[in-house]
Write a protein that holds these residues in place. Sequence first.
Motif, PDB file in Angstrom:
ATOM      1  N   ARG A   1       0.828  -1.218   0.000  1.00 46.57           N
ATOM      2  CA  ARG A   1       0.000   0.000   0.000  1.00 46.57           C
ATOM      3  C   ARG A   1       0.857   1.261   0.000  1.00 46.57           C
ATOM      4  N   THR A   2       1.968   1.214   0.714  1.00 49.64           N
ATOM      5  CA  THR A   2       2.801   2.401   0.853  1.00 49.64           C
ATOM      6  C   THR A   2       3.741   2.617  -0.326  1.00 49.64           C
ATOM      7  N   ASN A   3       4.267   1.524  -0.883  1.00 52.47           N
ATOM      8  CA  ASN A   3       5.397   1.638  -1.801  1.00 52.47           C
ATOM      9  C   ASN A   3       5.126   1.252  -3.251  1.00 52.47           C
ATOM     10  N   MET A   4       4.037   0.531  -3.527  1.00 53.60           N
ATOM     11  CA  MET A   4       3.847  -0.005  -4.873  1.00 53.60           C
ATOM     12  C   MET A   4       3.545   1.078  -5.899  1.00 53.60           C
ATOM     13  N   ASN A   5       2.701   2.026  -5.557  1.00 53.10           N
ATOM     14  CA  ASN A   5       2.302   3.043  -6.539  1.00 53.10           C
ATOM     15  C   ASN A   5       3.484   3.854  -7.051  1.00 53.10           C
ATOM     16  N   PRO A   6       4.313   4.420  -6.184  1.00 47.73           N
ATOM     17  CA  PRO A   6       5.449   5.186  -6.716  1.00 47.73           C
ATOM     18  C   PRO A   6       6.433   4.331  -7.510  1.00 47.73           C
ATOM     19  N   ALA A   7       6.602   3.060  -7.126  1.00 48.03           N
ATOM     20  CA  ALA A   7       7.516   2.190  -7.874  1.00 48.03           C
ATOM     21  C   ALA A   7       6.979   1.910  -9.269  1.00 48.03           C
ATOM     22  N   ILE A   8       5.692   1.548  -9.366  1.00 48.07           N
ATOM     23  CA  ILE A   8       5.086   1.268 -10.675  1.00 48.07           C
ATOM     24  C   ILE A   8       5.038   2.537 -11.516  1.00 48.07           C
TER      25      ILE A   8
END
Length: 350
Positions: A248-255
């Motif tokens: 939830r915290t890290n996936m969006n900015p990585a993708i």
Amino acid sequence: MKHAAALLSLATSVPPHLLHQEQVLAAARNILSHRYPEFDTLSSIFANTGVINRYGVKPIEWYFEQRGWPERTVAFLEGAEALFIDVARKAIERAALTASDIDTVVTVCSTGIATPSLEARVAGKIGFRSDVSRVPVFGLGCAGGVTGLSIASRLARARPGTNVLLVAIELCTLAVRHDELTKANIVAASLFGDGAAAVVLRAGDGGATRITGTGEHLWPDTLDVMGWKIDPEGFGVIFQRTIPDFVRTNMNPAISGILALMDLSIGNIDRFICHPGGTKVVLALETALVLNQGALDHERSVLADFGNMSAPTVLFVLERARARGLPPRSLLTSLGPGFTASCVALQHAA
């Protein structure tokens, strides 16, 4: 993209022994509860993973006994070779090819040790040429299906017109432990199954579904998130952090960062095809990727029917998405040891 790799075929396979979640829970309770007081509290995990059935290379009774490296390795080699042959033959046939047409074989597996590697062990039975290029890959874990597809696509692009076979195969059930009295071991027992998937790729002559981009993101200082520890008994699962919270915290900015390198954004993706690590991970992915709850429907159905098979699982999801009809642009994603996010962008022409 010039000479983009195209998917010629996709096949999946599971071993013959169906394991119902209720059976596995009963077996785990019989083996662990009298030695692990926390088991009764943790047993609710079995009802919360989203898994109904999965498959094993051995009947459930085999798992009742404590096994060491020699027995696990024999079971791995027998089961993995049989699955490899079955899934590779299906993928090659669906591509209207023969085994002698395959120029490169990429084998992805992290749940057993085989030297010579699996594709060498089955080469004679399948009929690969003596000059076939072999690329065995170990250690990718649950990210292996997507990263393996990325590797295979780059190899296809490097030699347009050649046929590249990817086989992702994992026998997670063989890592079951009687001596690991931990929550991580209970989670593994409740979640993991065995399976294999194969894809045939070719670059340079079109194809309805093409790979237009790939990317990975490795988070620093995350070696303890997921992986194997190796000891005299076999593999021991590592789950040291709450993965859904991390997603939830890290996936969006990585993708978003990976897509930006392809000149895309999350809003450009018509369908996300994700590795379903478990029900809570699927929910976390929907939140992180700003999707409606329930949008990852194929992910949930694959998890229910087969459990988490590690690397090949996302390719089972892709198989269901293809059967329903792919939209113009999809993104395959998976998370694995490292801790790493891996992506493959697909462009489909109806």
